[in-house]
Design a protein around this motif. Structure first.
Motif, PDB file in Angstrom:
ATOM      1  N   TYR A   1      21.267  35.366  13.981  1.00  0.00           N
ATOM      2  CA  TYR A   1      19.830  35.126  14.202  1.00  0.00           C
ATOM      3  C   TYR A   1      19.265  36.059  15.260  1.00  0.00           C
ATOM      4  O   TYR A   1      18.128  36.516  15.159  1.00  0.00           O
TER       5      TYR A   1
ATOM      6  N   VAL B   1      21.072  20.808  11.766  1.00  0.00           N
ATOM      7  CA  VAL B   1      22.072  21.232  12.751  1.00  0.00           C
ATOM      8  C   VAL B   1      22.617  20.036  13.529  1.00  0.00           C
ATOM      9  O   VAL B   1      23.380  20.216  14.471  1.00  0.00           O
TER      10      VAL B   1
ATOM     11  N   THR C   1      19.601  23.511   6.254  1.00  0.00           N
ATOM     12  CA  THR C   1      20.441  22.339   6.542  1.00  0.00           C
ATOM     13  C   THR C   1      20.176  21.826   7.950  1.00  0.00           C
ATOM     14  O   THR C   1      19.672  22.556   8.804  1.00  0.00           O
TER      15      THR C   1
ATOM     16  N   VAL D   1      26.942  32.670  14.316  1.00  0.00           N
ATOM     17  CA  VAL D   1      25.652  32.274  13.724  1.00  0.00           C
ATOM     18  C   VAL D   1      24.520  32.719  14.637  1.00  0.00           C
ATOM     19  O   VAL D   1      23.529  33.310  14.206  1.00  0.00           O
TER      20      VAL D   1
ATOM     21  N   PRO E   1      33.252  26.060   8.745  1.00  0.00           N
ATOM     22  CA  PRO E   1      32.472  27.276   8.869  1.00  0.00           C
ATOM     23  C   PRO E   1      31.034  27.086   8.386  1.00  0.00           C
ATOM     24  O   PRO E   1      30.723  26.073   7.762  1.00  0.00           O
TER      25      PRO E   1
ATOM     26  N   MET F   1      27.013  28.342   6.892  1.00  0.00           N
ATOM     27  CA  MET F   1      26.219  28.911   5.787  1.00  0.00           C
ATOM     28  C   MET F   1      26.866  28.497   4.451  1.00  0.00           C
ATOM     29  O   MET F   1      27.977  27.990   4.429  1.00  0.00           O
TER      30      MET F   1
ATOM     31  N   THR G   1      12.464  35.296   4.343  1.00  0.00           N
ATOM     32  CA  THR G   1      11.425  34.456   4.955  1.00  0.00           C
ATOM     33  C   THR G   1      11.696  34.229   6.442  1.00  0.00           C
ATOM     34  O   THR G   1      10.798  33.837   7.182  1.00  0.00           O
ATOM     35  N   LEU G   2      12.931  34.437   6.858  1.00  0.00           N
ATOM     36  CA  LEU G   2      13.216  34.400   8.301  1.00  0.00           C
ATOM     37  C   LEU G   2      12.565  35.631   8.914  1.00  0.00           C
ATOM     38  O   LEU G   2      12.781  36.747   8.428  1.00  0.00           O
TER      39      LEU G   2
ATOM     40  N   THR H   1      31.082  21.137  12.076  1.00  0.00           N
ATOM     41  CA  THR H   1      31.167  21.431  10.640  1.00  0.00           C
ATOM     42  C   THR H   1      31.348  22.911  10.301  1.00  0.00           C
ATOM     43  O   THR H   1      30.880  23.364   9.263  1.00  0.00           O
TER      44      THR H   1
HETATM   45  C1  HEM Z   1      17.952  30.549  16.664  1.00  0.00           C
HETATM   46  C2  HEM Z   1      17.476  29.730  15.755  1.00  0.00           C
HETATM   47  C3  HEM Z   1      18.393  29.101  14.731  1.00  0.00           C
HETATM   48  C4  HEM Z   1      19.644  28.572  14.882  1.00  0.00           C
HETATM   49  C5  HEM Z   1      20.467  28.451  16.139  1.00  0.00           C
HETATM   50  C6  HEM Z   1      20.066  28.130  13.564  1.00  0.00           C
HETATM   51  C7  HEM Z   1      21.285  27.552  13.288  1.00  0.00           C
HETATM   52  C8  HEM Z   1      21.800  27.365  12.035  1.00  0.00           C
HETATM   53  C9  HEM Z   1      23.131  26.915  11.726  1.00  0.00           C
HETATM   54  C10 HEM Z   1      24.193  26.511  12.758  1.00  0.00           C
HETATM   55  C11 HEM Z   1      23.251  26.909  10.376  1.00  0.00           C
HETATM   56  C12 HEM Z   1      24.501  26.564   9.584  1.00  0.00           C
HETATM   57  C13 HEM Z   1      24.477  25.132   9.125  1.00  0.00           C
HETATM   58  C14 HEM Z   1      25.727  24.806   8.333  1.00  0.00           C
HETATM   59  O1  HEM Z   1      26.258  25.667   7.613  1.00  0.00           O
HETATM   60  O2  HEM Z   1      26.174  23.658   8.433  1.00  0.00           O
HETATM   61  C15 HEM Z   1      22.004  27.331   9.814  1.00  0.00           C
HETATM   62  C16 HEM Z   1      21.748  27.468   8.473  1.00  0.00           C
HETATM   63  C17 HEM Z   1      20.516  27.763   7.931  1.00  0.00           C
HETATM   64  N1  HEM Z   1      19.374  28.034   8.623  1.00  0.00           N
HETATM   65 FE1  HEM Z   1      19.238  28.263  10.614  1.00  0.00          FE
HETATM   66  N2  HEM Z   1      19.075  28.387  12.658  1.00  0.00           N
HETATM   67  C18 HEM Z   1      18.029  28.980  13.326  1.00  0.00           C
HETATM   68  C19 HEM Z   1      16.824  29.404  12.769  1.00  0.00           C
HETATM   69  C20 HEM Z   1      16.471  29.285  11.446  1.00  0.00           C
HETATM   70  C21 HEM Z   1      15.169  29.604  10.900  1.00  0.00           C
HETATM   71  C22 HEM Z   1      13.971  30.109  11.720  1.00  0.00           C
HETATM   72  C23 HEM Z   1      15.241  29.356   9.559  1.00  0.00           C
HETATM   73  C24 HEM Z   1      14.149  29.498   8.526  1.00  0.00           C
HETATM   74  C25 HEM Z   1      13.446  30.603   8.367  1.00  0.00           C
HETATM   75  C26 HEM Z   1      16.587  28.916   9.259  1.00  0.00           C
HETATM   76  C27 HEM Z   1      17.058  28.608   8.009  1.00  0.00           C
HETATM   77  C28 HEM Z   1      18.362  28.283   7.714  1.00  0.00           C
HETATM   78  C29 HEM Z   1      18.890  28.162   6.361  1.00  0.00           C
HETATM   79  C30 HEM Z   1      18.108  28.346   5.038  1.00  0.00           C
HETATM   80  C31 HEM Z   1      20.249  27.837   6.498  1.00  0.00           C
HETATM   81  C32 HEM Z   1      21.251  27.654   5.359  1.00  0.00           C
HETATM   82  C33 HEM Z   1      21.787  29.021   4.981  1.00  0.00           C
HETATM   83  C34 HEM Z   1      22.906  28.981   3.952  1.00  0.00           C
HETATM   84  O3  HEM Z   1      23.406  27.912   3.617  1.00  0.00           O
HETATM   85  O4  HEM Z   1      23.272  30.054   3.468  1.00  0.00           O
HETATM   86  N3  HEM Z   1      17.304  28.880  10.437  1.00  0.00           N
HETATM   87  N4  HEM Z   1      21.123  27.606  10.839  1.00  0.00           N
END
Ligand code: HEM
Length: 137
Positions: free
Chosen positions: A82, A57, A55, A78, A65, A67, A98-99, A63
């Motif tokens: 990570y 950011v 999604t 969050v 809570p 995930m 994959t992360l 927004t």
């Molecule tokens: C430090 C680095 C990162 C930060 C700060 C970050 C931040 C976030 C945040 C705030 C969300 C929640 C969005 C929401 O619910 O509205 C999110 C979801 C997500 N992020 Fe990240 N992200 C990071 C790195 C990554 C990476 C490297 C990937 C891919 C490999 C990734 C894949 C995803 C996915 C797939 C979701 C949705 C998960 C779900 O709905 O269960 N993120 N991220």
């Protein structure tokens, strides 16, 4: 333009899905994977088990809570997820995460800086509804 989400260049019409290992509860050890199989429900290939769209950011500071299951109530949680390497870092052993599973080893200050960056992506100028409420700006 930067979308700050997982849409793929050059046309940004396809959204990547990723397996990051989102838990049922905000545990930091011995966590259990949320049982929603995500994209696997649409395309039953093992690689898609627990895969979700990446999604944006943009406006994420507004927004909570977070995930797909709303497991994390703030951006600090969050960021901690990570920083530990996602699911792999809190005891969820998936063979298709994959992360990258490595801990990021970010200091508290560095984590705060990333959260501040997400706050800088807040823009309500053209947003009519925020968190289900009409934005009357
Ligand atoms: C430090 C680095 C990162 C930060 C700060 C970050 C931040 C976030 C945040 C705030 C969300 C929640 C969005 C929401 O619910 O509205 C999110 C979801 C997500 N992020 Fe990240 N992200 C990071 C790195 C990554 C990476 C490297 C990937 C891919 C490999 C990734 C894949 C995803 C996915 C797939 C979701 C949705 C998960 C779900 O709905 O269960 N993120 N991220």
């Amino acid at each position: 333009m930067p979308f700050f989400n997982g849409t793929v260049p050059p046309h940004f019409t396809h959204t990547e899905s990723e397996v990051i290992g989102v838990p049922t509860r905000p545990d930091t050890a011995n966590a259990v994977i949320d049982n929603d199989l995500g994209k696997y429900n649409l395309f039953p290939f093992d690689v898609f088990k627990y895969a979700f769209k990446t999604t944006t950011v943009r406006n994420a500071a507004l927004t909570a809570p977070y995930m797909h299951n709303g497991v994390y109530s703030d951006l600090e949680q969050v960021m901690d997820f990570y920083n530990r390497g996602g699911g792999a870092g809190i005891g969820i052993a998936l063979d298709n995460q994959t992360l990258p599973p490595d801990p990021l080893n970010l200091s508290k200050e560095e984590q705060k800086a990333i959260i501040a960056f997400i706050h800088s992506l807040t823009d309500t100028t053209h947003t009519l509804y925020i968190g289900g409420k009409l934005n009357q700006q």
